[in-house]
Enzyme design. Structure first.
Site, PDB file in Angstrom:
ATOM      1  N   ASP A  68       0.457  -0.855   0.033  1.00  0.00           N
ATOM      2  CA  ASP A  68      -0.184   0.149  -0.103  1.00  0.00           C
ATOM      3  C   ASP A  68       0.664   1.020   0.459  1.00  0.00           C
ATOM      4  O   ASP A  68       1.407   1.902   1.167  1.00  0.00           O
ATOM      5  CB  ASP A  68      -0.592   0.061   1.675  1.00  0.00           C
ATOM      6  CG  ASP A  68      -2.030   1.272   1.287  1.00  0.00           C
ATOM      7  OD1 ASP A  68      -2.074   2.189   0.494  1.00  0.00           O
ATOM      8  OD2 ASP A  68      -2.592   1.486   2.545  1.00  0.00           O
ATOM      9  N   GLU A  93      30.673  12.966  -4.437  1.00  0.00           N
ATOM     10  CA  GLU A  93      31.397  12.715  -2.950  1.00  0.00           C
ATOM     11  C   GLU A  93      30.920  13.198  -2.165  1.00  0.00           C
ATOM     12  O   GLU A  93      29.784  14.371  -2.237  1.00  0.00           O
ATOM     13  CB  GLU A  93      32.369  13.530  -3.335  1.00  0.00           C
ATOM     14  CG  GLU A  93      33.393  14.253  -4.525  1.00  0.00           C
ATOM     15  CD  GLU A  93      34.080  15.529  -4.807  1.00  0.00           C
ATOM     16  OE1 GLU A  93      34.843  15.358  -4.139  1.00  0.00           O
ATOM     17  OE2 GLU A  93      34.295  16.249  -5.057  1.00  0.00           O
ATOM     18  N   GLU A 139      30.277  13.876   1.888  1.00  0.00           N
ATOM     19  CA  GLU A 139      30.370  15.160   2.511  1.00  0.00           C
ATOM     20  C   GLU A 139      28.999  14.110   3.935  1.00  0.00           C
ATOM     21  O   GLU A 139      28.098  14.194   3.329  1.00  0.00           O
ATOM     22  CB  GLU A 139      30.551  15.735   2.651  1.00  0.00           C
ATOM     23  CG  GLU A 139      32.372  16.086   1.670  1.00  0.00           C
ATOM     24  CD  GLU A 139      32.505  18.106   1.461  1.00  0.00           C
ATOM     25  OE1 GLU A 139      33.486  17.612   1.580  1.00  0.00           O
ATOM     26  OE2 GLU A 139      31.643  18.268   1.697  1.00  0.00           O
ATOM     27  N   GLU A 151      37.092  15.793   6.237  1.00  0.00           N
ATOM     28  CA  GLU A 151      36.849  17.387   5.825  1.00  0.00           C
ATOM     29  C   GLU A 151      37.614  18.137   6.286  1.00  0.00           C
ATOM     30  O   GLU A 151      37.971  18.373   7.405  1.00  0.00           O
ATOM     31  CB  GLU A 151      35.746  17.103   5.663  1.00  0.00           C
ATOM     32  CG  GLU A 151      35.273  16.255   4.107  1.00  0.00           C
ATOM     33  CD  GLU A 151      36.306  17.392   2.501  1.00  0.00           C
ATOM     34  OE1 GLU A 151      36.406  18.332   3.504  1.00  0.00           O
ATOM     35  OE2 GLU A 151      36.635  17.273   1.753  1.00  0.00           O
ATOM     36  N   GLU A 188      34.711  12.747   4.512  1.00  0.00           N
ATOM     37  CA  GLU A 188      34.867  12.338   2.984  1.00  0.00           C
ATOM     38  C   GLU A 188      34.889  10.803   2.646  1.00  0.00           C
ATOM     39  O   GLU A 188      35.599  10.378   2.603  1.00  0.00           O
ATOM     40  CB  GLU A 188      34.767  12.867   2.115  1.00  0.00           C
ATOM     41  CG  GLU A 188      34.254  12.759   0.546  1.00  0.00           C
ATOM     42  CD  GLU A 188      35.283  13.959  -0.297  1.00  0.00           C
ATOM     43  OE1 GLU A 188      35.115  15.518  -0.369  1.00  0.00           O
ATOM     44  OE2 GLU A 188      35.945  13.951  -1.501  1.00  0.00           O
ATOM     45  N   HIS A 191      29.224  17.329  -4.248  1.00  0.00           N
ATOM     46  CA  HIS A 191      29.567  17.476  -5.512  1.00  0.00           C
ATOM     47  C   HIS A 191      29.299  16.193  -6.228  1.00  0.00           C
ATOM     48  O   HIS A 191      29.638  15.189  -5.641  1.00  0.00           O
ATOM     49  CB  HIS A 191      31.389  18.086  -5.454  1.00  0.00           C
ATOM     50  CG  HIS A 191      31.266  18.785  -4.833  1.00  0.00           C
ATOM     51  ND1 HIS A 191      32.823  19.162  -4.035  1.00  0.00           N
ATOM     52  CD2 HIS A 191      30.746  20.017  -3.287  1.00  0.00           C
ATOM     53  CE1 HIS A 191      32.362  20.029  -3.319  1.00  0.00           C
ATOM     54  NE2 HIS A 191      31.341  20.384  -3.199  1.00  0.00           N
ATOM     55  N   ARG A 220      37.502  26.630  -7.847  1.00  0.00           N
ATOM     56  CA  ARG A 220      35.925  26.032  -6.580  1.00  0.00           C
ATOM     57  C   ARG A 220      35.489  26.820  -5.962  1.00  0.00           C
ATOM     58  O   ARG A 220      34.253  26.213  -5.274  1.00  0.00           O
ATOM     59  CB  ARG A 220      37.042  25.640  -5.451  1.00  0.00           C
ATOM     60  CG  ARG A 220      37.669  23.910  -5.957  1.00  0.00           C
ATOM     61  CD  ARG A 220      38.773  23.743  -5.334  1.00  0.00           C
ATOM     62  NE  ARG A 220      39.581  22.037  -5.367  1.00  0.00           N
ATOM     63  CZ  ARG A 220      39.406  21.203  -5.308  1.00  0.00           C
ATOM     64  NH1 ARG A 220      38.268  20.461  -4.432  1.00  0.00           N
ATOM     65  NH2 ARG A 220      40.324  20.533  -5.679  1.00  0.00           N
ATOM     66  N   GLU A 237      32.324  18.861 -12.876  1.00  0.00           N
ATOM     67  CA  GLU A 237      32.269  18.668 -11.139  1.00  0.00           C
ATOM     68  C   GLU A 237      30.772  20.181 -10.966  1.00  0.00           C
ATOM     69  O   GLU A 237      30.929  20.882 -11.232  1.00  0.00           O
ATOM     70  CB  GLU A 237      32.902  18.960 -10.775  1.00  0.00           C
ATOM     71  CG  GLU A 237      32.769  18.537  -8.879  1.00  0.00           C
ATOM     72  CD  GLU A 237      34.001  19.185  -8.161  1.00  0.00           C
ATOM     73  OE1 GLU A 237      35.247  20.355  -8.263  1.00  0.00           O
ATOM     74  OE2 GLU A 237      34.044  18.420  -7.155  1.00  0.00           O
ATOM     75  N   ARG A 282      29.200  21.999  -8.463  1.00  0.00           N
ATOM     76  CA  ARG A 282      28.909  21.473  -6.965  1.00  0.00           C
ATOM     77  C   ARG A 282      27.879  21.652  -5.672  1.00  0.00           C
ATOM     78  O   ARG A 282      28.192  21.766  -4.615  1.00  0.00           O
ATOM     79  CB  ARG A 282      30.319  22.371  -7.266  1.00  0.00           C
ATOM     80  CG  ARG A 282      31.603  22.136  -7.655  1.00  0.00           C
ATOM     81  CD  ARG A 282      33.160  22.988  -7.753  1.00  0.00           C
ATOM     82  NE  ARG A 282      33.205  23.231  -6.339  1.00  0.00           N
ATOM     83  CZ  ARG A 282      34.037  22.795  -5.650  1.00  0.00           C
ATOM     84  NH1 ARG A 282      34.324  22.158  -6.210  1.00  0.00           N
ATOM     85  NH2 ARG A 282      34.685  23.313  -4.629  1.00  0.00           N
TER      86      ARG A 282
END
Ligand code: ADP
Ligand code: MG
Ligand code: MG
Ligand code: MG
Ligand code: MG
Length: 441
Positions: free
Chosen positions: A52, A130, A132, A186, A193, A242, A313, A330, A332
Site C-alpha cells: 500500500d 562525493e 560528505e 574533511e 568524505e 559534488h 572551486r 563537477e 558543485r
C-alpha cells in the site's frame, strides 16, 4: 529472465539468507523497505510484491495506492552490519501500478526514463558523487551536534573512534560492491568524505542511497550519529555532494577532444551550457531542504554564483584538470539531502538540452568570483543560485525542461512539500530572533 531468477535464488540460498528487504525511495530520497522471509524470494522475483503506497511521502494518491515492488536483480547485496546468522539481503525495486505500468512518482523511474532519452542519442551518463557527512555524539539515545573529533582536512587519526568508524563504513561499502577510491577527514571538525568510483548514473544513484543508510547503521553501532544534513553548524563548512558527470558513447568519453579549446569537445561545452542554463531550476532537487540554503553562502567553498571554471572551486561547475577518459564536469551545488535519482535525471536533462540546442556557456571564470564586484559579475553574465527553497521552487516551476523531466506527479509532490516546509519554517520563532530582538525591543 527465468535463468536470472533461478541463478538469483541459488545465490540467495548459498549466501544463507534468511530475510530479504525490498527497498525503494520516496520523493525525498528516504529509503523505505519491506522485509520478506526468504521463502517469498521466488514470488518477489517473478511476480513482485504488492504493498500500500498511500502513506509514502510524495506517493499519496489514494486512488492508485496499490503498488507492485519489482526487485532489480542487479542490486542484490548482503547487509554486512546485520547478524551473520539469519543474514539479510536487499534488492532495490522498481515500482509498478496495475498492468505492469511504471509508477510515475517513482524517482528511480524518472532517472531511468531520462537515461533512455540519452540512450536514444547514443549516450550513457556517468556520475561520481562525493558524499560528505558529520559524525556526532549520541546522548541518551538521541543525536546531538557534539563533535566526536577535532580533526581537520586530511588529518591522520584525528581520533581513534571516528577513524575506526570511517574504516568500518569503507569495509561495509566494499563488501556491498562499492569500489572505494579514497576516504579522508574533511575541513570541519568531525566531518568526513568517502569517494567511490563513478559509474552509470542509475548504479551511482542506488549507491548514494545505500551509502547513507550504511553509514548511519554503522556509526550507530559505535554510539555515533552520521548526518548528511548540509549545514548542521553555522560558521563552519557544510556537507556537499559534488557530482562529477560525463557522457560516453560506445564506452568512450566524449567530453575529451585533444584539439578542442581547453581540450574539451563541443559536446562537453554544450553540456556545461545546458547545465548552467537550467541550474537555478535544478537547485530545487539538488538542494531540497530549508537547511540546504544555509550551505549555499559565500566563504565555505560552496557555490553561490552560476558560472564555470577550469581552475577555481568557487564556481558552480568545475572542470578538473584530468583529460582522456577522466574528462568530466563537477557540479558543485548538490548536497547529500538530495534525492540522487531526481538530481541526476535533472542534470542529464539539462546537459542534453544544452547539446540539442547548442547552448554556449558564458566565458569561464578562472578567478575567485567572491572577490568580484556586482558590476564585474553582471558584465560576465554571472547570475546567482536561488537563496531559499521557495525561490528555488519558483525557478523549477518556470523551467519546462526540468519539470517535464520530473513529471507532473513528482512536481506536484514537490510543490506540496515546498509549501509545507516554507510555512512551518516561517511560523517557527528561531533562536536567532530571540537573541537579536528580545532584549533590544
Ligand atoms: P575532488 O577533486 O573534487 O575532491 P574527488 O577526487 O574527491 O574530487 O572525486 C572525483 C570523483 O569523480 C570520483 O567519484 C571519481 O570516480 C569521479 N570521476 C572520475 N572520472 C569520471 C568520469 N569520467 N565521469 C564521471 N565521474 C568521474
Ligand atoms: Mg573530494
Ligand atoms: Mg578526493
Ligand atoms: Mg570534499
Ligand atoms: Mg569535489
Amino acid at each position: 529472465s527465468g535463468d536470472v531468477v533461478s541463478g538469483m535464488l541459488e545465490r540467495i540460498d548459498a549466501d544463507l539468507i534468511k530475510f530479504i528487504r525490498l527497498q525503494f525511495t520516496d520523493i525525498l530520497g528516504i529509503p523505505k523497505n519491506v522485509a520478506i522471509p526468504v521463502e517469498q524470494a521466488e514470488k518477489a522475483l517473478t511476480e513482485g510484491i504488492w504493498f500500500d503506497g498511500s502513506s509514502i511521502e510524495g506517493f499519496t494518491r489514494i486512488e492508485e495506492s496499490d503498488m507492485l515492488l519489482k526487485p532489480d536483480p542487479a542490486t542484490y547485496a548482503i547487509l554486512p552490519w546485520r547478524p551473520q546468522d539469519g543474514r539479510v539481503a536487499r534488492f532495490i525495486c522498481d515500482l509498478q501500478t496495475y498492468g505492469g505500468k511504471p509508477f510515475e512518482g517513482d524517482p528511480r523511474y524518472v532517472l531511468k526514463k531520462t537515461l533512455a532519452e540519452a540512450a536514444k542519442m547514443g549516450f550513457s551518463f556517468n556520475t561520481g558523487p562525493e558524499l560528505e557527512f558529520f559524525l556526532f555524539q549520541m546522548q541518551n539515545g538521541r543525536p546531538t551536534t557534539e563533535f566526536v573529533d577535532r580533526g581537520a582536512y586530511f588529518d591522520l587519526a584525528p581520533n581513534d573512534a571516528a577513524e575506526d568508524v570511517r574504516r568500518e563504513i569503507v569495509l561495509a561499502l566494499s563488501d556491498m560492491g562499492f569500489e572505494i577510491e579514497a576516504s579522508h577527514h574533511e575541513v570541519a571538525e568531525s566531518q568526513h568524505e568517502i569517494d567511490f568510483k563513478y559509474s552509470d548514473a542509475l548504479d551511482t544513484a542506488d549507491k548514494v542511497i545505500t551509502f547513507k543508510f550504511a553509514a548511519k547503521a554503522i556509526a550507530l553501532k559505535s554510539g555515533m550519529h552520521a548526518t548528511f544534513m548540509p549545514k548542521p553548524i553555522g560558521g563552519i563548512n557544510g556537507s556537499g555532494m559534488h557530482t562529477h558527470g560525463s557522457l560516453s558513447k560506445d564506452g568512450k568519453n566524449i567530453f575529451f577532444d585533444p584539439n578542442g579549446d581547453k581540450q574539451l569537445s563541443d559536446t562537453a561545452r554544450y553540456y556545461i551550457g545546458g547545465l548552467l542554463h537550467h541550474a537555478r531550476a535544478i537547485t530545487r532537487v539538488a538542494n531540497p531542504t530549508i537547511n540546504s540554503y544555509k550551505r549555499l553562502v559565500p566563504g565555505y567553498e560552496a557555490p553561490v554564483y552560476v558560472s564555470w571554471s577550469t581552475a577555481n572551486r568557487s564556481a558552480l561547475i568545475r572542470v578538473p584538470a584530468a583529460r582522456g577518459n577522466s574528462t568530466r564536469a563537477e557540479f558543485r551545488s548538490p548536497d547529500p539531502t538530495c534525492n540522487p535519482y531526481l538530481t541526476f535525471a535533472s542534470m542529464l536533462a539539462a546537459g542534453l538540452d544544452g547539446i540539442k540546442n547548442k547552448i554556449e556557456p558564458p566565458e569561464s571564470t578562472d578567478v575567485n568570483i567572491f572577490h568580484m564586484t556586482a558590476t564585474e559579475r553582471k558584465n560576465l553574465g554571472i547570475t546567482m543560485l536561488p537563496g531559499s527553497l521557495y525561490e528555488a521552487h519558483e525557478a523549477l516551476l518556470a523551467d519546462p525542461v526540468i519539470t517535464n523531466t520530473l513529471g507532473n506527479h513528482v512536481v506536484s509532490g514537490l510543490s506540496a512539500i515546498t509549501t509545507a516546509e516554507h510555512d512551518s519554517f516561517r511560523m517557527a520563532v528561531h533562536p536567532w530572533e530571540i537573541e537579536r530582538y528580545l532584549n533590544t525591543f
